[in-house]
Design an enzyme around this catalytic site. Structure first.
Site, mmCIF file in Angstrom:
data_model
loop_
_atom_site.group_PDB
_atom_site.id
_atom_site.type_symbol
_atom_site.label_atom_id
_atom_site.label_comp_id
_atom_site.label_asym_id
_atom_site.label_seq_id
_atom_site.Cartn_x
_atom_site.Cartn_y
_atom_site.Cartn_z
ATOM 1 N N SER A 1 0.873 -1.163 0.033
ATOM 2 C CA SER A 1 0.056 0.056 -0.007
ATOM 3 C C SER A 1 0.773 1.317 0.103
ATOM 4 C CB SER A 1 -0.835 -0.139 1.211
ATOM 5 O OG SER A 1 -1.408 1.327 1.657
ATOM 6 N N TYR B 1 -2.091 0.539 10.725
ATOM 7 C CA TYR B 1 -1.787 -0.184 9.364
ATOM 8 C C TYR B 1 -0.791 0.479 8.672
ATOM 9 C CZ TYR B 1 -3.604 -0.799 4.591
ATOM 10 O OH TYR B 1 -3.697 -1.438 3.176
#
Length: 258
Positions: free
Chosen positions: A142, A155
Site C-alpha cells: 500500500s 496499518y
C-alpha cells in the site's frame, strides 16, 4: 536449474481472493492463462469464484486458508511441486485511531495478517517458486507502506513492515530464478476495505471516498499486477505505486464540491 514452464501450465496462488483486489487479480491471471489457486478464509466466496472461472473456460481451484495459521499454510504448501506466481494479497486495515488511543488488538491483527501472513505463505512456497525455474512473488502492499498519515499508524506500521519484507527478500534471493514485485496501491474503492476498517460503519466508510470522482477500482490494481507479472522473465518491477489521478499523496486528495 529447472526449465521454466509455459504460462498456460503455470500455477498462480492468490491469497485473500474472496473479494476486492484478490478476486480481481485471480480473474486477471486466469485470463492470462494461469491455473489459479484461490485462497481465503471464506470458503463459499472462493468456491463461487472458482466455479465462475471454470465455467468461463479457465482453470481454478479454491482452498480455504487462514494465512496466519502457520500449520495450515505448511500443509497447503505440500500440495505443490512448482508454482509460477504467488500473489500475497491477504491483509487489511482495522480502525483509524491515533496512536494514543489505538486498539492494541487491532494492531496485532493487522501485523499478523499483513506481515506474518505474507511471511508464512512466502516462506513455505518459495521452494516451489524456485523449482519452477521462473517464479514471481508479488507483495500487494500500500502507499501506507511508503508514507505516514494521521489516524493510520497501525496499518501504516504493518504495511511498512510488509514493504521491508519484500525489499529484503529481493536482496537475499538475487541470483535465483525468482522475481520479487511490490505493488503499492493508493486509494482503492472496494466493497469491503473501508467498511471492514470501520467495523461495518457504512457512513464512515463512505466518507473515505467522499467527493473523489474516480478512486481506483480492484480491477485497476489487478490489471497492474497482471502487467507486472507478464513482463519478460528478466524484467523485475521492483516497486510500482499506483494512485488515482485525484490523489497526490496519502494526505493530499482532490475532492469535488457537492
Amino acid at each position: 536449474m529447472t526449465a521454466a514452464e509455459p504460462a498456460a501450465s503455470r500455477i498462480a496462488v492468490v491469497t485473500g481472493a474472496s473479494s476486492g483486489i484478490g478476486a480481481a487479480t485471480a480473474r486477471r491471471l486466469a485470463e492470462a492463462g494461469h491455473r489459479v489457486v484461490l485462497t481465503a478464509r471464506r470458503k463459499d466466496r472462493i468456491e463461487a469464484l472458482a466455479e465462475e472461472l471454470t465455467t468461463a473456460g479457465h482453470s481454478a481451484t479454491a482452498y480455504a486458508l487462514d494465512v496466519t495459521d502457520r500449520a495450515a499454510v505448511e500443509t497447503f504448501a505440500t500440495a505443490f511441486r512448482t508454482i509460477g506466481v504467488l500473489v500475497n494479497n491477504a491483509g487489511g486495515a482495522l480502525g483509524a485511531d491515533p496512536v494514543a488511543t489505538g486498539d492494541p488488538e487491532h494492531w496485532r491483527r493487522m501485523y499478523e495478517t499483513n506481515v506474518l501472513g505474507t511471511l508464512n505463505v512466502t516462506q513455505t512456497l518459495l521452494p516451489a517458486l524456485t523449482a519452477s525455474g521462473d517464479g514471481t512473488v508479488v507483495v500487494v502492499s500500500s502507499t501506507a507502506g511508503h508514507g505516514t498519515y494521521e489516524g493510520g499508524a497501525g496499518y501504516v506500521a504493518a504495511k511498512h513492515a510488509e514493504h521491508v519484507l519484500a525489499e529484503t527478500l529481493r536482496l537475499e534471493i538475487v541470483g535465483t530464478p525468482v522475481r520479487v514485485i511490490e505493488i503499492a496501491p493508493g486509494m482503492v474503492r472496494t466493497d469491503e476495505f473501508a467498511l471492514t476498517r470501520f467495523g461495518g460503519d457504512a457512513e464512515k466508510a463512505a466518507k473515505v471516498y467522499e467527493g473523489v470522482a474516480e478512486p481506483l477500482t480492484a480491477e485497476d490494481v489487478a490489471d497492474t499486477i497482471g502487467w507486472a507479472v507478464t513482463r519478460p522473465s528478466h524484467v523485475n518491477i521492483d516497486l510500482l505505486v499506483v494512485r488515482p489521478r485525484a490523489q497526490a499523496s496519502n494526505t493530499k486528495v482532490h475532492r469535488e464540491a457537492r
